[in-house]
Design a protein around this motif. Structure first.
Motif, PDB file in Angstrom:
ATOM      1  N   UNK A 115       5.485   3.544  -8.937  1.00  0.00           N
ATOM      2  CA  UNK A 115       5.892   2.184  -8.555  1.00  0.00           C
ATOM      3  C   UNK A 115       6.916   1.622  -9.541  1.00  0.00           C
ATOM      4  N   UNK A 116       7.220   2.394 -10.612  1.00  0.00           N
ATOM      5  CA  UNK A 116       8.238   1.943 -11.560  1.00  0.00           C
ATOM      6  C   UNK A 116       7.657   1.331 -12.820  1.00  0.00           C
ATOM      7  N   UNK A 117       6.361   1.574 -13.063  1.00  0.00           N
ATOM      8  CA  UNK A 117       5.739   1.011 -14.272  1.00  0.00           C
ATOM      9  C   UNK A 117       5.755   2.050 -15.392  1.00  0.00           C
ATOM     10  N   UNK A 118       5.864   1.569 -16.613  1.00  0.00           N
ATOM     11  CA  UNK A 118       5.846   2.458 -17.777  1.00  0.00           C
ATOM     12  C   UNK A 118       4.664   2.076 -18.669  1.00  0.00           C
ATOM     13  N   UNK A 119       4.468   2.869 -19.726  1.00  0.00           N
ATOM     14  CA  UNK A 119       3.330   2.646 -20.649  1.00  0.00           C
ATOM     15  C   UNK A 119       2.027   2.501 -19.860  1.00  0.00           C
ATOM     16  N   UNK A 120       1.846   3.372 -18.903  1.00  0.00           N
ATOM     17  CA  UNK A 120       0.663   3.282 -18.040  1.00  0.00           C
ATOM     18  C   UNK A 120      -0.545   3.884 -18.763  1.00  0.00           C
ATOM     19  N   UNK A 121      -1.634   3.163 -18.772  1.00  0.00           N
ATOM     20  CA  UNK A 121      -2.857   3.660 -19.412  1.00  0.00           C
ATOM     21  C   UNK A 121      -4.053   3.098 -18.654  1.00  0.00           C
ATOM     22  N   UNK A 122      -5.189   3.776 -18.810  1.00  0.00           N
ATOM     23  CA  UNK A 122      -6.404   3.213 -18.197  1.00  0.00           C
ATOM     24  C   UNK A 122      -7.598   3.526 -19.066  1.00  0.00           C
ATOM     25  N   UNK A 123      -8.646   2.755 -18.853  1.00  0.00           N
ATOM     26  CA  UNK A 123      -9.927   3.111 -19.453  1.00  0.00           C
ATOM     27  C   UNK A 123     -11.030   2.921 -18.426  1.00  0.00           C
ATOM     28  N   UNK A 124     -12.068   3.753 -18.593  1.00  0.00           N
ATOM     29  CA  UNK A 124     -13.190   3.680 -17.662  1.00  0.00           C
ATOM     30  C   UNK A 124     -14.242   2.734 -18.218  1.00  0.00           C
ATOM     31  N   UNK A 125     -14.812   1.934 -17.350  1.00  0.00           N
ATOM     32  CA  UNK A 125     -15.849   0.981 -17.728  1.00  0.00           C
ATOM     33  C   UNK A 125     -17.079   1.241 -16.861  1.00  0.00           C
ATOM     34  N   UNK A 126     -18.146   0.519 -17.160  1.00  0.00           N
ATOM     35  CA  UNK A 126     -19.336   0.626 -16.301  1.00  0.00           C
ATOM     36  C   UNK A 126     -19.851   2.047 -16.198  1.00  0.00           C
ATOM     37  N   UNK A 127     -19.832   2.773 -17.334  1.00  0.00           N
ATOM     38  CA  UNK A 127     -20.338   4.148 -17.327  1.00  0.00           C
ATOM     39  C   UNK A 127     -19.485   5.077 -16.476  1.00  0.00           C
ATOM     40  N   UNK A 128     -18.220   4.713 -16.235  1.00  0.00           N
ATOM     41  CA  UNK A 128     -17.323   5.588 -15.478  1.00  0.00           C
ATOM     42  C   UNK A 128     -17.218   5.212 -14.002  1.00  0.00           C
ATOM     43  N   UNK A 129     -17.791   4.075 -13.625  1.00  0.00           N
ATOM     44  CA  UNK A 129     -17.762   3.678 -12.213  1.00  0.00           C
ATOM     45  C   UNK A 129     -16.571   2.778 -11.887  1.00  0.00           C
ATOM     46  N   UNK A 157      -0.111 -11.778   2.258  1.00  0.00           N
ATOM     47  CA  UNK A 157      -0.449 -10.357   2.299  1.00  0.00           C
ATOM     48  C   UNK A 157       0.133  -9.658   1.065  1.00  0.00           C
ATOM     49  N   UNK A 158      -0.704  -8.861   0.411  1.00  0.00           N
ATOM     50  CA  UNK A 158      -0.260  -8.138  -0.791  1.00  0.00           C
ATOM     51  C   UNK A 158       0.883  -7.175  -0.488  1.00  0.00           C
ATOM     52  N   UNK A 159       1.010  -6.763   0.780  1.00  0.00           N
ATOM     53  CA  UNK A 159       2.062  -5.796   1.111  1.00  0.00           C
ATOM     54  C   UNK A 159       3.421  -6.466   1.320  1.00  0.00           C
ATOM     55  N   UNK A 160       3.391  -7.762   1.480  1.00  0.00           N
ATOM     56  CA  UNK A 160       4.651  -8.522   1.610  1.00  0.00           C
ATOM     57  C   UNK A 160       4.425  -9.866   0.907  1.00  0.00           C
ATOM     58  N   UNK A 192       0.296   2.574  -2.388  1.00  0.00           N
ATOM     59  CA  UNK A 192       1.576   2.721  -3.092  1.00  0.00           C
ATOM     60  C   UNK A 192       2.506   1.538  -2.797  1.00  0.00           C
ATOM     61  N   UNK A 193       2.563   1.150  -1.524  1.00  0.00           N
ATOM     62  CA  UNK A 193       3.423   0.010  -1.152  1.00  0.00           C
ATOM     63  C   UNK A 193       2.932  -1.259  -1.849  1.00  0.00           C
ATOM     64  N   UNK A 194       1.616  -1.403  -1.965  1.00  0.00           N
ATOM     65  CA  UNK A 194       1.066  -2.599  -2.617  1.00  0.00           C
ATOM     66  C   UNK A 194       1.455  -2.625  -4.102  1.00  0.00           C
TER      67      UNK A 194
END
Ligand SMILES: C[S@@+](CC[C@H](N)C(=O)[O-])C[C@H]1O[C@@H](n2cnc3c(N)ncnc32)[C@H](O)[C@@H]1O
Length: 258
Positions: free
Chosen positions: A232-246, A127-130, A154-156
């Motif tokens: 969750x304690x992560x740094x340098x967080x970034x994202x990009x959208x793909x699939x026309x924003x989907x 289980x991803x939660x544990x 968030x827990x995951x």
């Protein structure tokens, strides 16, 4: 953690009630994927026009970019039929672990891996939660189209961060609520009308493909998900959208020092 919180977490772990915000309990999600496994890959290709393969390759490049030594294992959470775990192995990761709580999905992954002659992937029911791994085990952790189905996002994320080594990277590929004006209605129509009908015909489980658009609508938009990464304690967080924003591809790094 208080006694109540502990009991709630235990209930989630055992597939009990979902927390507010999540649509389904762990047990419902596990059983649903157990039912649709036979046509799962075909439906992915059909729904995305094959783009899901390209998106997973991007996730692999992002995950392995700073993974350092190829000797440190990498983890694919909610691996399902194993496409991302196998792409990580093909992308150069020597030791890959794919974990999922739906045993039928993992069996399909193992069969696919065996066919591809890939001996470098270990398939683990969990289980991803544990997660059943010690803290600081993996150089990178990926999750594709899995987080949205989890009973506590968030827990995951915290749990995936826990198993990373300091400096390790968490990469999440996920459908994201679609917000663009004109195309938005077209996409909403496709997703809520076409996908359930086609998914129902192909998989024999229309209900599973009705749940899909609902789970996307309930999922945090990309900016909010980036905030959850930071919490969750992560740094340098970034994202990009793909699939026309989907689709959104998020990445963050576990702090090198506590
Ligand atoms: C939509 S599939 C994604 C599979 C694969 N990652 C892919 O890219 O095709 C979602 C997977 O997440 C798994 N899953 C959902 N919640 C989970 C949890 N709490 N722990 C482990 N696996 C989970 C399901 O069993 C299912 O195999």
């Amino acid at each position: 953690m208080t006694g109540d919180e502990e009991r709630e977490r235990e209930s989630l772990r055992l597939g009990g009630e979902a927390r507010p915000g999540a649509l389904r309990s762990g047990r419902d999600v596990r059983e649903m994927f157990g039912r649709i496994v036979r046509r799962y890959d075909a439906m992915n290709r059909l729904m995305t026009g094959g783009r899901d393969i390209v998106w997973r390759r991007r996730a692999v490049r992002l995950a392995l970019a700073d993974a350092g030594s190829v000797e440190v294992p990498v983890l694919d959470v909610a691996t399902g039929t194993g496409d991302l775990a196998l792409a990580l192995a093909a992308g150069g990761a020597r030791f890959v672990v794919g974990v999922d709580f739906a045993a039928p999905m993992l069996r399909a992954a193992a069969a696919k891996g065996a066919k591809a002659g890939d001996g470098g992937v270990a398939w683990v029911v969990g289980d991803a939660l544990t997660l059943p791994f010690p803290s600081g085990t993996f150089a990178a952790c990926t999750v594709a189209f899995g987080l949205r189905n989890m009973a506590d996002y968030e827990a995951a994320l915290q749990e995936m961060t826990r198993v990373l080594i300091p400096g390790g990277r968490l990469v999440c590929l996920e459908l994201t609520p679609y917000r663009r004006p004109v195309l938005g209605s077209l996409f909403a129509w496709y997703f809520s009308r076409v996908v359930p009908v086609v998914g129902g015909l192909l998989s024999g489980d229309r209900e599973a493909y009705c749940y899909l658009p609902q789970s996307v609508a309930a999922f945090p938009p990309a900016d909010a998900l980036a905030d959850l990464f930071r919490r969750a304690g992560l740094v340098d967080v970034a994202y990009r959208l793909l699939g026309g924003g989907t689709v959104a591809l998020h990445a963050g790094t576990k702090r090198s020092t506590p």
